[in-house]
Write a protein that holds these residues in place. Structure first.
Motif, PDB file in Angstrom:
ATOM      1  N   ALA A 120     -19.479 -23.943  -9.320  1.00  0.00           N
ATOM      2  CA  ALA A 120     -20.680 -23.003  -9.727  1.00  0.00           C
ATOM      3  C   ALA A 120     -21.249 -21.883  -8.641  1.00  0.00           C
ATOM      4  O   ALA A 120     -21.343 -20.705  -8.885  1.00  0.00           O
ATOM      5  CB  ALA A 120     -21.645 -23.329 -10.540  1.00  0.00           C
ATOM      6  N   VAL A 121     -21.496 -22.456  -7.758  1.00  0.00           N
ATOM      7  CA  VAL A 121     -22.108 -21.641  -6.330  1.00  0.00           C
ATOM      8  C   VAL A 121     -21.097 -20.616  -5.860  1.00  0.00           C
ATOM      9  O   VAL A 121     -21.322 -19.494  -5.780  1.00  0.00           O
ATOM     10  CB  VAL A 121     -22.445 -22.692  -5.459  1.00  0.00           C
ATOM     11  CG1 VAL A 121     -22.863 -22.081  -4.318  1.00  0.00           C
ATOM     12  CG2 VAL A 121     -23.675 -23.696  -5.565  1.00  0.00           C
ATOM     13  N   ILE A 122     -19.641 -21.083  -5.793  1.00  0.00           N
ATOM     14  CA  ILE A 122     -18.776 -20.395  -5.417  1.00  0.00           C
ATOM     15  C   ILE A 122     -18.714 -19.148  -6.381  1.00  0.00           C
ATOM     16  O   ILE A 122     -18.526 -17.874  -5.815  1.00  0.00           O
ATOM     17  CB  ILE A 122     -17.582 -21.028  -5.282  1.00  0.00           C
ATOM     18  CG1 ILE A 122     -17.373 -21.988  -4.090  1.00  0.00           C
ATOM     19  CG2 ILE A 122     -16.119 -19.986  -4.821  1.00  0.00           C
ATOM     20  CD1 ILE A 122     -16.215 -22.912  -3.977  1.00  0.00           C
ATOM     21  N   ASP A 123     -18.629 -19.270  -7.542  1.00  0.00           N
ATOM     22  CA  ASP A 123     -18.347 -18.086  -8.675  1.00  0.00           C
ATOM     23  C   ASP A 123     -19.666 -17.131  -8.239  1.00  0.00           C
ATOM     24  O   ASP A 123     -19.452 -16.151  -8.571  1.00  0.00           O
ATOM     25  CB  ASP A 123     -18.270 -18.544  -9.899  1.00  0.00           C
ATOM     26  CG  ASP A 123     -16.885 -19.417 -10.287  1.00  0.00           C
ATOM     27  OD1 ASP A 123     -16.225 -19.280  -9.333  1.00  0.00           O
ATOM     28  OD2 ASP A 123     -16.942 -20.164 -11.368  1.00  0.00           O
ATOM     29  N   ASP A 124     -20.805 -17.688  -8.198  1.00  0.00           N
ATOM     30  CA  ASP A 124     -22.067 -16.797  -8.131  1.00  0.00           C
ATOM     31  C   ASP A 124     -22.063 -16.136  -6.767  1.00  0.00           C
ATOM     32  O   ASP A 124     -22.894 -15.229  -6.809  1.00  0.00           O
ATOM     33  CB  ASP A 124     -23.073 -17.691  -8.374  1.00  0.00           C
ATOM     34  CG  ASP A 124     -23.424 -18.318  -9.587  1.00  0.00           C
ATOM     35  OD1 ASP A 124     -22.733 -17.947 -10.607  1.00  0.00           O
ATOM     36  OD2 ASP A 124     -24.151 -19.168  -9.910  1.00  0.00           O
ATOM     37  N   SER A 125     -21.077 -16.579  -5.881  1.00  0.00           N
ATOM     38  CA  SER A 125     -21.540 -16.062  -4.427  1.00  0.00           C
ATOM     39  C   SER A 125     -20.353 -15.000  -3.949  1.00  0.00           C
ATOM     40  O   SER A 125     -20.516 -14.706  -2.903  1.00  0.00           O
ATOM     41  CB  SER A 125     -21.533 -17.108  -3.768  1.00  0.00           C
ATOM     42  OG  SER A 125     -22.793 -17.829  -3.930  1.00  0.00           O
ATOM     43  N   LEU A 126     -19.389 -14.957  -4.919  1.00  0.00           N
ATOM     44  CA  LEU A 126     -18.255 -14.120  -4.217  1.00  0.00           C
ATOM     45  C   LEU A 126     -18.367 -12.857  -3.869  1.00  0.00           C
ATOM     46  O   LEU A 126     -17.367 -12.143  -3.155  1.00  0.00           O
ATOM     47  CB  LEU A 126     -17.221 -14.276  -5.382  1.00  0.00           C
ATOM     48  CG  LEU A 126     -16.506 -15.715  -5.747  1.00  0.00           C
ATOM     49  CD1 LEU A 126     -15.551 -15.601  -6.849  1.00  0.00           C
ATOM     50  CD2 LEU A 126     -15.846 -16.155  -4.503  1.00  0.00           C
ATOM     51  N   ASP A 127     -19.424 -12.158  -4.402  1.00  0.00           N
ATOM     52  CA  ASP A 127     -19.714 -10.530  -3.971  1.00  0.00           C
ATOM     53  C   ASP A 127     -20.689 -10.583  -2.715  1.00  0.00           C
ATOM     54  O   ASP A 127     -20.982  -9.403  -2.332  1.00  0.00           O
ATOM     55  CB  ASP A 127     -20.360  -9.902  -5.374  1.00  0.00           C
ATOM     56  CG  ASP A 127     -19.193  -9.712  -6.456  1.00  0.00           C
ATOM     57  OD1 ASP A 127     -18.255  -9.330  -5.928  1.00  0.00           O
ATOM     58  OD2 ASP A 127     -19.617  -9.815  -7.544  1.00  0.00           O
ATOM     59  N   GLU A 128     -21.268 -11.769  -2.373  1.00  0.00           N
ATOM     60  CA  GLU A 128     -22.143 -11.937  -1.428  1.00  0.00           C
ATOM     61  C   GLU A 128     -21.258 -11.636  -0.097  1.00  0.00           C
ATOM     62  O   GLU A 128     -20.370 -11.942   0.253  1.00  0.00           O
ATOM     63  CB  GLU A 128     -23.032 -12.975  -1.210  1.00  0.00           C
ATOM     64  CG  GLU A 128     -23.937 -12.917  -2.453  1.00  0.00           C
ATOM     65  CD  GLU A 128     -24.992 -14.237  -2.334  1.00  0.00           C
ATOM     66  OE1 GLU A 128     -25.498 -14.341  -1.073  1.00  0.00           O
ATOM     67  OE2 GLU A 128     -25.149 -14.839  -3.453  1.00  0.00           O
TER      68      GLU A 128
END
Length: 235
Positions: free
Chosen positions: A92-100
């Motif tokens: 979930a963290v990876i999915d939320d952070s891909l555009d950072e």
């Protein structure tokens, strides 16, 4: 109570030394001897060797250090930082952070900026990549807990791991493993436990840093005997 170190070049010599110690019963004749072994094969061999020396191998419980220490620290069931449990919030963290910006390396690897079949192929790696990262973080916690505090030794090309870990810690509703470990060590040094007054750790050639600290804490209130195969006293 104290920590006792027994060293020999040959494992059979260590087993004979352990047998000699076990031949001297503890104050409570019904107390179970606890022997921690690194593998089932060592357990079977040692049980046969002790039976040969003592006549019978009875009243001895064999366990591996990790299961015992997990029980003593209260994480024997439902540890949120075990790799198989950690992987889901990490996904979930990876999915939320891909555009950072800090996550660009990982996003490229997972095909976040790709198109067509390449994107589909790379996104199929999501679980495998998250599971591998969960295993790495778990290994850091056991082998190099200091890394999770300051990350000073992390190579520049892996710098994205730090913000990923920090976001994971913020998502999981439990103390991070290095904090839980610190508290467990403090408690084991002072709080009574259900362990027998004497226990042994036999045949290990390598012990993670965190387990060494926990075993040292156990020795504050119990006689802990380490039976270690090694060719050199100074080393």
């Amino acid at each position: 109570m104290a920590l006792h170190l027994h060293r020999a070049e040959r494992t059979d010599a260590l087993a004979d030394g352990l047998a000699a110690m076990l031949a001297e019963p503890m104050a409570d004749p019904f107390a179970t001897e606890l022997v921690l072994v690194p593998a089932k094969g060592v357990e079977r061999w040692l049980g046969q060797r002790l039976a040969n020396r003592l006549g019978v191998c009875a009243g001895i419980e064999f366990r591996n250090p990790r299961s015992l220490l997990a029980e003593l620290t209260g994480i024997d069931t439902g540890d949120p930082w075990a790799p198989d449990a950690m992987v889901w919030p990490l996904l979930a963290v990876i999915d939320d952070s891909l555009d950072e910006p800090w996550c660009t390396t990982l996003a490229n690897h997972l095909g976040h900026f790709a198109d067509g079949e390449e994107r589909e192929l790379r996104q199929g790696r999501r679980y495998a990549v998250a599971r591998r990262l969960a295993g790495l973080f778990s290994s850091y916690a056991r082998q190099r807990p200091g890394l999770l505090i300051d990350w000073a030794d992390m190579p520049a090309d892996l710098s994205w791991q730090r913000p990923l870990w920090e976001r994971l810690v913020a998502r999981v509703a439990a103390d991070p493993p290095h904090i839980a470990h610190r508290d467990a060590v403090a408690e084991l040094r002072t709080a009574p436990s259900a362990l027998p007054p004497r226990l042994s750790l036999f045949g290990h050639t390598r012990i993670p840093a965190t387990e060494i600290e926990l075993l040292q804490a156990v020795s504050a209130q119990h006689d802990l005997h380490l039976w270690l195969p090694h060719p050199s006293d100074p080393l």
